[in-house]
Write a protein that holds these residues in place. Structure first.
Motif, PDB file in Angstrom:
ATOM      1  N   SER A 237       1.037  -1.253   0.079  1.00  0.00           N
ATOM      2  CA  SER A 237      -0.077   0.064   0.005  1.00  0.00           C
ATOM      3  C   SER A 237       0.871   1.142  -0.049  1.00  0.00           C
ATOM      4  N   LEU A 238       2.097   1.090   0.344  1.00  0.00           N
ATOM      5  CA  LEU A 238       2.998   2.501   0.282  1.00  0.00           C
ATOM      6  C   LEU A 238       3.599   2.443  -0.808  1.00  0.00           C
ATOM      7  N   GLY A 239       3.763   1.594  -1.577  1.00  0.00           N
ATOM      8  CA  GLY A 239       4.297   1.604  -2.755  1.00  0.00           C
ATOM      9  C   GLY A 239       5.789   0.807  -2.655  1.00  0.00           C
ATOM     10  N   GLY A 240       6.016  -0.145  -1.953  1.00  0.00           N
ATOM     11  CA  GLY A 240       7.253  -0.706  -1.580  1.00  0.00           C
ATOM     12  C   GLY A 240       6.997  -2.201  -2.115  1.00  0.00           C
ATOM     13  N   PHE A 241       8.161  -3.055  -1.965  1.00  0.00           N
ATOM     14  CA  PHE A 241       8.258  -4.491  -2.479  1.00  0.00           C
ATOM     15  C   PHE A 241       9.055  -5.504  -1.738  1.00  0.00           C
ATOM     16  N   VAL A 242       8.978  -6.488  -1.653  1.00  0.00           N
ATOM     17  CA  VAL A 242       9.549  -7.454  -1.084  1.00  0.00           C
ATOM     18  C   VAL A 242      10.446  -8.184  -1.806  1.00  0.00           C
ATOM     19  N   THR A 243      11.929  -8.133  -1.583  1.00  0.00           N
ATOM     20  CA  THR A 243      12.940  -8.755  -2.096  1.00  0.00           C
ATOM     21  C   THR A 243      13.364 -10.131  -1.408  1.00  0.00           C
ATOM     22  N   GLN A 244      12.853 -10.621  -0.404  1.00  0.00           N
ATOM     23  CA  GLN A 244      13.135 -11.768   0.076  1.00  0.00           C
ATOM     24  C   GLN A 244      12.378 -12.123   1.525  1.00  0.00           C
ATOM     25  N   SER A 245      11.800 -13.172   1.501  1.00  0.00           N
ATOM     26  CA  SER A 245      11.015 -13.602   2.555  1.00  0.00           C
ATOM     27  C   SER A 245      11.071 -15.080   2.803  1.00  0.00           C
ATOM     28  N   ARG A 246      11.753 -15.444   3.855  1.00  0.00           N
ATOM     29  CA  ARG A 246      12.129 -16.967   4.365  1.00  0.00           C
ATOM     30  C   ARG A 246      11.437 -17.145   5.742  1.00  0.00           C
ATOM     31  N   MET A 247      10.413 -18.047   5.560  1.00  0.00           N
ATOM     32  CA  MET A 247       9.851 -18.409   6.773  1.00  0.00           C
ATOM     33  C   MET A 247      10.110 -19.682   7.034  1.00  0.00           C
ATOM     34  N   GLU A 248      10.554 -20.097   8.452  1.00  0.00           N
ATOM     35  CA  GLU A 248      10.657 -21.526   8.833  1.00  0.00           C
ATOM     36  C   GLU A 248      10.224 -21.624  10.068  1.00  0.00           C
ATOM     37  N   ALA A 249       9.899 -23.071  10.326  1.00  0.00           N
ATOM     38  CA  ALA A 249       9.743 -23.467  11.724  1.00  0.00           C
ATOM     39  C   ALA A 249      10.761 -24.252  12.271  1.00  0.00           C
ATOM     40  N   GLN A 250      11.454 -23.885  13.316  1.00  0.00           N
ATOM     41  CA  GLN A 250      12.488 -24.445  14.001  1.00  0.00           C
ATOM     42  C   GLN A 250      11.785 -25.496  15.171  1.00  0.00           C
ATOM     43  N   THR A 251      12.232 -26.986  14.779  1.00  0.00           N
ATOM     44  CA  THR A 251      11.686 -27.656  15.731  1.00  0.00           C
ATOM     45  C   THR A 251      12.485 -27.929  16.946  1.00  0.00           C
ATOM     46  N   MET A 252      11.867 -27.684  18.014  1.00  0.00           N
ATOM     47  CA  MET A 252      12.426 -27.830  19.395  1.00  0.00           C
ATOM     48  C   MET A 252      12.626 -29.368  20.015  1.00  0.00           C
ATOM     49  N   SER A 253      11.476 -30.034  19.875  1.00  0.00           N
ATOM     50  CA  SER A 253      11.593 -31.420  20.140  1.00  0.00           C
ATOM     51  C   SER A 253      10.384 -32.217  19.545  1.00  0.00           C
ATOM     52  N   GLU A 254      10.470 -33.520  19.427  1.00  0.00           N
ATOM     53  CA  GLU A 254       9.531 -34.378  18.558  1.00  0.00           C
ATOM     54  C   GLU A 254       9.467 -35.624  19.340  1.00  0.00           C
ATOM     55  N   ASN A 255       8.329 -36.268  19.646  1.00  0.00           N
ATOM     56  CA  ASN A 255       8.115 -37.478  20.306  1.00  0.00           C
ATOM     57  C   ASN A 255       6.727 -37.877  19.822  1.00  0.00           C
ATOM     58  N   THR A 256       6.772 -39.555  19.638  1.00  0.00           N
ATOM     59  CA  THR A 256       5.726 -40.180  19.008  1.00  0.00           C
ATOM     60  C   THR A 256       5.195 -40.946  20.212  1.00  0.00           C
ATOM     61  N   TYR A 257       3.836 -41.006  20.325  1.00  0.00           N
ATOM     62  CA  TYR A 257       3.119 -41.613  21.389  1.00  0.00           C
ATOM     63  C   TYR A 257       1.920 -42.622  20.725  1.00  0.00           C
ATOM     64  N   ASN A 258       2.124 -43.850  20.858  1.00  0.00           N
ATOM     65  CA  ASN A 258       1.147 -44.729  20.493  1.00  0.00           C
ATOM     66  C   ASN A 258      -0.192 -44.781  21.031  1.00  0.00           C
TER      67      ASN A 258
END
Length: 289
Positions: free
Chosen positions: A76-97
């Protein structure tokens, strides 16, 4: 009489104090408004040109939502994006039956996004104010305003010098030296034009590097197949394994037989050696008798 004078003096002092308190509050409001964005983002100085850049590192409630909001306001201001890198950093992961067939994967993660945007320089202050409203905590904000006034003046002088050099070269007699000089001068002129274009773009659009992340860890519950139970179902098959063992034993016998056939010269030689050794031993026994 003295009592009246004292009363009037006290009332006057109270009125003056109230007035000062009102002025102080107003001054604080103005100061707070002025401090909402750095002067470096909005300053204009007569006769000066600034290339402005900014770096913002902050925490937001929702990285995805903040990213979409920032991008929309930027456009809306007349600007633009040159780079956008969205990531999800996994802190822990466990599986339960949770049953014989299904399990639940519990993943704890933290979202973050690193962006680089270009915003019209005249709206840099407004854009930074908008970003500031999205924060829950500001880690750092760096705003730079580089004075490039001297660079612009030098560029103009270089353009004049190259134009004058071009005129002088045109007056020379045609030859290899003239062609070489003209080519070198044109190359320098092109490089200068390229530098001028970059500088003009930097003056028109400010570069803002944005790093946003969520302050808390998010949790994702992902239904998956109970692979451990499936492995147990197919881990061991008695009759199938017995059949395979019988076939493999038969192949082993064949391999041993083929191996013995392949070494028949050694077996034959060994047999002859054994035969003559036994015969000699028998002969020695008879002689001794």
């Amino acid at each position: 009489m003295k009592t009246k004078i004292l009363s009037i003096s006290l009332i006057a002092l109270l009125l003056i104090g109230c007035k000062k308190g009102e002025n102080t509050g107003a001054d604080y409001e103005v100061a707070a408004t002025a401090d909402s964005v750095s002067v470096a983002a909005t300053q204009t100085v007569e006769g000066k040109q600034f290339v402005k850049t900014a770096e913002v590192d902050m925490e937001v409630k929702d990285v995805y939502g903040a990213t979409i909001s920032i991008e929309k306001h930027l456009i809306s201001l007349g600007g633009f994006v040159t780079q956008s890198r969205m990531e999800a950093q996994t802190m822990s992961e466990n599986t339960y039956n949770i049953s014989d067939e299904s399990s639940m994967l519990i993943r704890k993660f933290q979202n973050h996004n690193r962006m680089q945007v270009r915003v019209p320089t005249e709206t840099l202050g407004e854009f930074l104010d908008f970003i500031n409203d999205k924060k829950v905590f500001l880690n750092s904000r760096i705003i730079s305003a580089e004075d490039v006034t001297a660079n612009i003046k030098l560029s103009k002088m270089e353009a004049e010098r190259q134009a004058k050099t071009s005129t002088n070269i045109s007056q020379l007699k045609t030859g290899k030296d003239k062609v070489k000089l003209d080519d070198e001068n044109m190359s320098q002129a092109n490089s200068q034009k390229y530098s001028d274009e970059i500088l003009a773009d930097q003056l028109k659009y400010s570069t803002v590097d944005i790093y946003i992340k969520e302050p808390s860890t998010s949790v994702a519950k992902i239904p998956i197949v109970n692979t451990k139970n499936i492995d147990n179902d197919y881990k061991y098959n008695f009759f199938f394994d017995v059949k395979n063992a019988f076939v493999e034993g038969f192949y082993l016998i064949q391999q041993i037989f083929v191996f013995l056939i392949s070494i028949w010269p050694i077996v034959l030689l060994g047999g002859l050696v054994f035969y003559f050794w036994r015969r000699r031993k028998t002969f020695q026994t008879n002689v001794e008798k």
